[in-house]
Write a protein that holds these residues in place. Structure first.
Motif, PDB file in Angstrom:
ATOM      1  N   PHE A 159       0.791  -1.127   0.162  1.00  0.00           N
ATOM      2  CA  PHE A 159       0.135  -0.023  -0.090  1.00  0.00           C
ATOM      3  C   PHE A 159       0.930   1.365  -0.071  1.00  0.00           C
ATOM      4  N   CYS A 216      -0.049   2.672  -3.171  1.00  0.00           N
ATOM      5  CA  CYS A 216      -1.434   3.129  -3.384  1.00  0.00           C
ATOM      6  C   CYS A 216      -1.798   4.516  -3.614  1.00  0.00           C
ATOM      7  N   ILE A 217      -2.576   4.759  -4.610  1.00  0.00           N
ATOM      8  CA  ILE A 217      -2.884   6.428  -4.824  1.00  0.00           C
ATOM      9  C   ILE A 217      -4.439   6.412  -4.807  1.00  0.00           C
ATOM     10  N   MET A 218      -5.009   5.442  -3.790  1.00  0.00           N
ATOM     11  CA  MET A 218      -6.519   5.552  -3.528  1.00  0.00           C
ATOM     12  C   MET A 218      -7.347   6.270  -4.433  1.00  0.00           C
ATOM     13  N   CYS A 219      -7.364   5.427  -5.592  1.00  0.00           N
ATOM     14  CA  CYS A 219      -8.163   5.680  -6.674  1.00  0.00           C
ATOM     15  C   CYS A 219      -9.672   4.626  -6.157  1.00  0.00           C
ATOM     16  N   LEU A 259     -10.185   1.767  -7.116  1.00  0.00           N
ATOM     17  CA  LEU A 259     -10.942   0.802  -8.037  1.00  0.00           C
ATOM     18  C   LEU A 259     -10.853  -0.691  -7.423  1.00  0.00           C
ATOM     19  N   CYS A 260      -9.774  -1.046  -6.434  1.00  0.00           N
ATOM     20  CA  CYS A 260     -10.115  -2.239  -5.862  1.00  0.00           C
ATOM     21  C   CYS A 260     -11.225  -2.399  -5.127  1.00  0.00           C
ATOM     22  N   VAL A 281      -6.177   2.676   2.077  1.00  0.00           N
ATOM     23  CA  VAL A 281      -6.949   1.736   1.874  1.00  0.00           C
ATOM     24  C   VAL A 281      -6.846   0.526   2.878  1.00  0.00           C
ATOM     25  N   CYS A 329      -5.893  -2.805 -10.113  1.00  0.00           N
ATOM     26  CA  CYS A 329      -4.930  -1.643  -9.478  1.00  0.00           C
ATOM     27  C   CYS A 329      -3.934  -1.021 -10.559  1.00  0.00           C
ATOM     28  N   PRO A 330      -4.219   0.321 -10.926  1.00  0.00           N
ATOM     29  CA  PRO A 330      -3.503   0.800 -11.982  1.00  0.00           C
ATOM     30  C   PRO A 330      -1.827   1.003 -11.601  1.00  0.00           C
ATOM     31  N   VAL A 331      -1.458   0.934 -10.327  1.00  0.00           N
ATOM     32  CA  VAL A 331      -0.251   1.144 -10.081  1.00  0.00           C
ATOM     33  C   VAL A 331       0.228  -0.283  -9.377  1.00  0.00           C
ATOM     34  N   ILE A 340      -1.440  -3.686  -5.858  1.00  0.00           N
ATOM     35  CA  ILE A 340      -1.898  -4.806  -5.621  1.00  0.00           C
ATOM     36  C   ILE A 340      -1.328  -5.923  -6.795  1.00  0.00           C
TER      37      ILE A 340
HETATM   38  S1  SF4 Z   1      -6.715  -0.048  -7.022  1.00  0.00           S
HETATM   39 FE1  SF4 Z   1      -4.529   0.107  -6.154  1.00  0.00          FE
HETATM   40  S2  SF4 Z   1      -4.309   2.176  -6.001  1.00  0.00           S
HETATM   41 FE2  SF4 Z   1      -6.165   2.210  -6.346  1.00  0.00          FE
HETATM   42  S3  SF4 Z   1      -7.065   2.157  -4.068  1.00  0.00           S
HETATM   43 FE3  SF4 Z   1      -6.688  -0.095  -4.596  1.00  0.00          FE
HETATM   44  S4  SF4 Z   1      -4.685  -0.340  -3.818  1.00  0.00           S
HETATM   45 FE4  SF4 Z   1      -4.735   1.660  -4.151  1.00  0.00          FE
END
Ligand code: SF4
Ligand code: SF4
Ligand code: FES
Lengths: 239, 187
Positions: free
Chosen positions: A144, A147-150, A152-153, A177, A201-203, A206
């Motif tokens: 994490f 993580c960019i807190m999008c 999406l997950c 997250v 996850c775009p980054v 995960i």
């Molecule tokens: S998809 Fe990846 S970047 Fe986006 S909130 Fe979840 S862990 Fe963070």
């Protein structure tokens, strides 16, 4: 049928269907607007603000503002791209992004946008967060710190997988997250490699295990094509 | 921002380079411009650099800095380069954002040292090196722009020979240097 509706994006007319957002219409027409928390299969989230445009002189998020006939939209301007670069820099220093040691490098939307917008330095003072890795799950690793807190997950697990494995906790600068299990560990959830959330996850937060370097650095998605070129080509292919 | 004047072409552009908390990979990448080194040699001369082994730099046009700042000596070297150079370039991930050495930044440096030097397998007991000759370690590894003003940033781990060549020749010819896809990379 000949009567269709259009708005102007950086001076060029863009056709749209009623109900489409400016981002959806622009992408479908092959005009790239930078975006990060947007995903075509999910409802707009409007949190990263990378897609910020000006609609009739006022700021808006391209992923949430509906396209309307006659709108004058600007996106690819030095001012808006400058703001986008600052947003990217803040995302980079808020987490720990050591790209040379990241499995996602070359497939990462954050990095690809930084390339596209020519972000040469993160500029701001780094936070160097200390969020522990979670390698408890047999098939998926979580870091994490990237993580960019999008969300999406969170959205994929809830809406597609029907599992609710992830959630956003905390407020303001402390938001982060978390994994929804008593131990906070991924192994103690019903998360599976086949889940949508395992691949969205775009980054590099995960990551499915054991495939990290299946494609070597240098031949990955955004090594080959810039993220904007790719989006524009995808539109042409779909048309 | 400064540019190296293209008018004074008769005089060679004077370049200083150094590797602070880096792995010399960026310098290796500079050598990776291969036969273009000959063309470069026509245009530039080197001041302080691992290439010349000059220890202290004098006035120069361009300073190229590889590596972040992890100890007291790095700070002195970096300040000396900044004071002498018209243009200072951060070359590579470590100079730009601390790079992989900065992965220790969320840890306590004392604990890191103890872990590395004293927690060893049986029969290999050691102690944290304390020779006064050794430069003092800083508690964090810093990108160089946290210590001096930086004019240009060239990311990459390392930046490719082509990227370095493009950037240097842009600078030397007085163009605003620019790296785009696919030369702009962070890995
Ligand atoms: S998809 Fe990846 S970047 Fe986006 S909130 Fe979840 S862990 Fe963070
Ligand atoms: S998640 Fe993306 S930006 Fe962050 S370290 Fe990995 S490749 Fe770089
Ligand atoms: S893509 Fe619109 S706010 Fe993130």
């Amino acid at each position: 049928m000949s009567d269709y509706e259009t708005f102007l994006l950086d001076g060029r007319p863009v056709r749209f269907e009623r109900g489409q957002t400016i981002l959806e219409a622009a992408l479908a027409a092959g005009h790239y607007i930078p975006n990060l928390c947007h995903h075509p299969e999910f409802k707009p989230h409007g949190s990263c603000k990378l897609c910020t445009i000006k609609v009739n002189g006022r700021y808006g998020s391209a992923c949430t503002v509906k396209a309307m006939p006659g709108q004058e939209v600007s996106s690819d301007t030095p001012e808006l791209n400058g703001n986008r670069r600052v947003l990217l820099q803040m995302l980079f220093v808020e987490g720990s992004h050591f790209c040379p040691g990241c499995e996602k490098s070359g497939n990462c939307a954050l990095q690809a946008l930084a390339y596209d917008l020519e972000m040469l330095t993160p500029h701001y003072a780094h936070f160097y967060p200390s969020r522990p890795l979670d390698a408890s799950h047999p098939d998926v690793l979580i870091d994490f710190n990237r993580c960019i807190m999008c969300e999406l997950c969170v959205r994929a697990s809830r809406e597609v997988d029907g599992k609710n494995v992830f959630a956003l906790a905390g407020r303001g600068v402390a938001s982060h997250v978390v994994v929804n299990s008593p131990s906070g560990k991924l192994a103690d959830t019903d998360f599976a490699l086949t889940d949508k959330a395992a691949h969205i996850c775009p980054v590099g937060a995960i990551l499915p295990k054991r495939v990290g370097f299946a494609v070597p650095i240098g031949s990955r998605t955004y090594d080959v094509d810039a993220i904007s070129t790719l989006a524009e080509r995808r539109a042409t292919e779909e048309a | 921002m400064f540019h190296v004047a293209p008018t004074t072409r008769k005089r060679k552009v004077r370049i200083a380079t150094t590797s602070l908390s880096g792995c010399f990979g960026c310098h290796m990448s500079l050598l990776d411009i291969d036969e273009r080194l000959l063309a470069l040699a026509e245009l530039v001369e080197f001041d302080r650099s691992p290439i010349t082994d000059i220890k202290h730099c004098g006035p120069c046009d361009i300073a190229i800095v590889e590596g972040g700042v992890c100890n007291a000596e790095n700070v002195h070297v970096l300040r000396e380069l900044r004071a002498n150079a018209k243009v200072l370039v951060a070359l590579g991930a470590c100079a730009v954002n601390g790079g992989l050495p900065a992965q220790r930044n969320h840890l306590d440096v004392g604990e890191c040292l103890t872990r590395v030097y004293t927690h060893r397998s049986e029969g290999m007991k050691g102690s944290v090196p304390s020779d006064p000759e050794l430069p003092l370690l800083l508690d964090k590894v810093h990108p160089i722009n946290e210590v001096v003003r930086v004019d240009y940033f060239v990311p990459g781990c390392p930046p490719s020979g082509d990227a370095i060549w493009k950037y240097l020749t842009d600078l030397i010819d007085g163009r605003i240097p620019r790296l785009e896809h696919p030369m702009l990379r962070f890995d």
